[in-house]
Design a protein around this motif. Structure first.
Motif, PDB file in Angstrom:
ATOM      1  N   TRP A  16       0.762  -1.119  -0.095  1.00 58.09           N
ATOM      2  CA  TRP A  16       0.139  -0.007   0.165  1.00 58.09           C
ATOM      3  C   TRP A  16       1.080   1.175  -0.018  1.00 58.09           C
ATOM      4  N   THR A  17       0.287   2.244  -0.565  1.00 57.73           N
ATOM      5  CA  THR A  17       0.883   3.672  -0.776  1.00 57.73           C
ATOM      6  C   THR A  17      -0.023   4.663  -0.331  1.00 57.73           C
ATOM      7  N   LEU A  18       0.120   5.557   0.493  1.00 56.41           N
ATOM      8  CA  LEU A  18      -0.680   6.690   1.111  1.00 56.41           C
ATOM      9  C   LEU A  18       0.142   8.041   0.647  1.00 56.41           C
ATOM     10  N   GLU A  19      -0.655   8.780  -0.064  1.00 61.23           N
ATOM     11  CA  GLU A  19      -0.189  10.152  -0.351  1.00 61.23           C
ATOM     12  C   GLU A  19      -0.912  11.200   0.345  1.00 61.23           C
ATOM     13  N   THR A  20      -0.213  12.008   1.129  1.00 62.84           N
ATOM     14  CA  THR A  20      -0.949  13.117   1.940  1.00 62.84           C
ATOM     15  C   THR A  20      -1.306  14.293   1.153  1.00 62.84           C
ATOM     16  N   VAL A  21      -2.706  14.665   1.168  1.00 60.01           N
ATOM     17  CA  VAL A  21      -3.239  15.919   0.440  1.00 60.01           C
ATOM     18  C   VAL A  21      -3.709  16.809   1.635  1.00 60.01           C
ATOM     19  N   SER A  51      -8.123  24.307   9.845  1.00 56.47           N
ATOM     20  CA  SER A  51      -6.932  24.764   9.224  1.00 56.47           C
ATOM     21  C   SER A  51      -5.717  23.743   9.085  1.00 56.47           C
ATOM     22  N   ASN A  52      -5.971  22.774   9.681  1.00 54.56           N
ATOM     23  CA  ASN A  52      -4.879  21.578   9.756  1.00 54.56           C
ATOM     24  C   ASN A  52      -5.336  20.171   9.277  1.00 54.56           C
ATOM     25  N   HIS A  53      -6.472  20.446   8.089  1.00 55.59           N
ATOM     26  CA  HIS A  53      -7.050  19.075   7.740  1.00 55.59           C
ATOM     27  C   HIS A  53      -6.122  18.472   6.653  1.00 55.59           C
ATOM     28  N   LEU A  54      -6.265  17.204   6.826  1.00 53.96           N
ATOM     29  CA  LEU A  54      -5.367  16.419   5.599  1.00 53.96           C
ATOM     30  C   LEU A  54      -6.503  15.405   5.290  1.00 53.96           C
ATOM     31  N   ALA A  55      -6.092  15.040   3.990  1.00 58.35           N
ATOM     32  CA  ALA A  55      -6.728  13.596   3.488  1.00 58.35           C
ATOM     33  C   ALA A  55      -5.557  12.639   3.017  1.00 58.35           C
ATOM     34  N   PHE A  56      -5.857  11.599   2.790  1.00 56.38           N
ATOM     35  CA  PHE A  56      -4.754  10.735   2.401  1.00 56.38           C
ATOM     36  C   PHE A  56      -5.463   9.884   1.304  1.00 56.38           C
ATOM     37  N   VAL A  57      -4.460   9.682   0.286  1.00 49.47           N
ATOM     38  CA  VAL A  57      -4.859   8.881  -1.199  1.00 49.47           C
ATOM     39  C   VAL A  57      -4.334   7.595  -0.971  1.00 49.47           C
ATOM     40  N   LEU A  58      -5.112   6.546  -1.150  1.00 42.95           N
ATOM     41  CA  LEU A  58      -4.740   5.256  -1.238  1.00 42.95           C
ATOM     42  C   LEU A  58      -4.428   4.730  -2.930  1.00 42.95           C
ATOM     43  N   GLU A  81      -5.873   1.772  -4.928  1.00 42.45           N
ATOM     44  CA  GLU A  81      -7.402   1.831  -5.084  1.00 42.45           C
ATOM     45  C   GLU A  81      -7.856   3.137  -5.627  1.00 42.45           C
ATOM     46  N   ASN A  82      -7.041   4.161  -5.848  1.00 44.30           N
ATOM     47  CA  ASN A  82      -7.319   5.367  -6.250  1.00 44.30           C
ATOM     48  C   ASN A  82      -8.653   5.681  -5.470  1.00 44.30           C
ATOM     49  N   ALA A  83      -8.447   5.732  -4.103  1.00 47.70           N
ATOM     50  CA  ALA A  83      -9.340   6.136  -3.208  1.00 47.70           C
ATOM     51  C   ALA A  83      -8.947   7.297  -2.115  1.00 47.70           C
ATOM     52  N   LEU A  84      -9.830   7.820  -1.529  1.00 51.50           N
ATOM     53  CA  LEU A  84      -9.213   9.008  -0.823  1.00 51.50           C
ATOM     54  C   LEU A  84     -10.083   8.883   0.666  1.00 51.50           C
ATOM     55  N   PHE A  85      -9.088   8.894   1.684  1.00 50.13           N
ATOM     56  CA  PHE A  85      -9.528   8.947   2.899  1.00 50.13           C
ATOM     57  C   PHE A  85      -9.928  10.499   3.209  1.00 50.13           C
ATOM     58  N   SER A  86     -11.189  10.792   3.288  1.00 51.28           N
ATOM     59  CA  SER A  86     -11.305  12.369   3.231  1.00 51.28           C
ATOM     60  C   SER A  86     -11.637  12.859   4.650  1.00 51.28           C
ATOM     61  N   GLY A  87     -11.502  12.209   5.757  1.00 51.95           N
ATOM     62  CA  GLY A  87     -11.795  12.671   6.799  1.00 51.95           C
ATOM     63  C   GLY A  87     -13.176  13.362   7.101  1.00 51.95           C
ATOM     64  N   ASP A  88     -13.178  14.753   7.541  1.00 52.41           N
ATOM     65  CA  ASP A  88     -14.329  15.242   7.579  1.00 52.41           C
ATOM     66  C   ASP A  88     -14.510  16.531   6.428  1.00 52.41           C
ATOM     67  N   TRP A 137     -13.772   7.675   1.239  1.00 50.67           N
ATOM     68  CA  TRP A 137     -14.077   6.852   2.637  1.00 50.67           C
ATOM     69  C   TRP A 137     -13.849   8.202   3.647  1.00 50.67           C
ATOM     70  N   PRO A 138     -15.157   8.568   3.913  1.00 51.17           N
ATOM     71  CA  PRO A 138     -15.095   9.668   4.812  1.00 51.17           C
ATOM     72  C   PRO A 138     -15.142   8.825   6.413  1.00 51.17           C
ATOM     73  N   THR A 139     -14.465   9.754   7.194  1.00 55.84           N
ATOM     74  CA  THR A 139     -14.343   9.248   8.780  1.00 55.84           C
ATOM     75  C   THR A 139     -16.031   8.745   9.225  1.00 55.84           C
ATOM     76  N   HIS A 140     -16.753   9.479   8.721  1.00 58.75           N
ATOM     77  CA  HIS A 140     -18.345   9.429   9.326  1.00 58.75           C
ATOM     78  C   HIS A 140     -19.162   9.066   8.331  1.00 58.75           C
ATOM     79  N   GLY A 141     -19.746   7.563   8.227  1.00 57.93           N
ATOM     80  CA  GLY A 141     -20.644   7.425   7.345  1.00 57.93           C
ATOM     81  C   GLY A 141     -20.021   6.297   6.122  1.00 57.93           C
ATOM     82  N   PRO A 142     -20.951   6.200   5.203  1.00 57.82           N
ATOM     83  CA  PRO A 142     -20.364   5.115   4.210  1.00 57.82           C
ATOM     84  C   PRO A 142     -19.672   5.719   3.097  1.00 57.82           C
TER      85      PRO A 142
END
Length: 300
Positions: free
Chosen positions: A145-150, A157-164, A167-174, A210-215
């Protein structure tokens, strides 16, 4: 209309394999701002000995911590990644990292007050400090696996998201949530930054969010287009209320959010303030004495 996604199969304490490289468990902290609770993601192969990362460990809750430790048992947790330092995301990060030997990575915590009032239950964890400070663009890798920080400031102000990448997927947090719009609450939240971050995400053409809250969000492009259009429509509605003679946020919110539970009006007030701060910066609106919840606003 935003095509919200709210139904998904989960159970508190249960770990679900939701893709070849992603397992998810949901903390038992449901609420008006967390939906069913904080979704924690384990990224990596499920077999024993695999090196994995955990994203947003969640709140301090003994049952949740035990479930998360059980989810990674037999594997090596190399990284704990945090999208932002709100209390529903980060308090378990340090205790969990100490028990697993992982390194904690996140953006630098905010240097100013997170919210302008007590309207939200998303205040920052004041005791959190990462081992490694991320700013965006970093690449973190493990077994397969490889995660890129965005950097995605706006909600925080300090929000980040992470790209897998696999799978061309984004962990978007909030930053993007399938079940609801995202709260943008000054002074730490910033509407101009939020819209710019949304454009950054839209340009990447992800297959899944993939959000932190919900599907998960699987119809990404139309969802994000509607998400952005909603923000611009809300801005137009704020301008329309000013044109109709409203001068305060307290006058606007009952009209703009008439169909929304009154308990959420304090949070809605902060969102309206975020729009008004942007409009003042744009030179379209003026505030007296300055852009704040109690200010008076007029069209220029």
């Amino acid at each position: 209309m935003i095509p919200f996604v709210r139904d998904f199969d989960f159970a508190y304490g249960r770990t679900d394999s939701v893709s070849p490289l992603i397992q998810r468990l949901v903390a038992h902290n449901p609420g008006p701002f967390t939906f069913t609770g904080t979704g924690v993601y384990v990224v990596g192969r499920p077999e024993p000995g695999a090196r994995v990362a955990v994203i947003d460990p969640g709140p301090l809750n003994p049952a949740h911590e035990a479930a998360l430790l059980a989810a990674v048992k037999g594997r090596i947790v190399s990284h704990v990644l945090v999208t932002h330092t709100h209390r529903d995301h980060v308090p378990l990060a340090r205790p969990f990292a100490e028990k697993t030997g992982a390194v904690v990575l996140a953006a630098r915590p905010p240097v100013r007050e997170t919210h302008a009032s007590g309207a939200l239950d998303e205040e920052d964890d004041p005791d959190f400090a990462p081992d490694v400070v991320l700013t965006g663009g970093e690449v973190i890798a493990g077994d397969g696996w490889t995660l890129e920080t965005v950097a995605t400031p706006g909600h925080a102000s300090n929000h980040l998201a992470f790209v897998l990448k696999e799978e061309n997927a984004l962990f978007s947090g909030d930053h993007v949530m399938g079940w609801s719009t995202t709260v943008v609450a000054p002074p730490d939240g910033n509407m101009r930054d939020y819209l710019a971050s949304l454009d950054t995400v839209m340009a990447r053409d992800f297959a899944t969010i993939w959000p932190t809250h919900g599907p998960p969000i699987t119809e990404v492009a139309p969802f994000l287009a509607a998400y952005r259009a909603h923000r611009l429509e809300r801005e137009a509605q704020v301008l329309a209320r000013l044109a109709a003679g409203d001068r305060t946020i307290a006058e606007m919110v009952p009209v703009l959010y008439a169909a929304v539970d009154r308990r959420l009006w304090p949070a809605a007030s902060l969102s309206v303030l975020a729009h008004l701060i942007k409009l003042v910066e744009d030179g379209v609106v003026e505030a007296a004495p300055e852009a704040a919840l109690s200010a008076e606003f007029r069209l220029v």
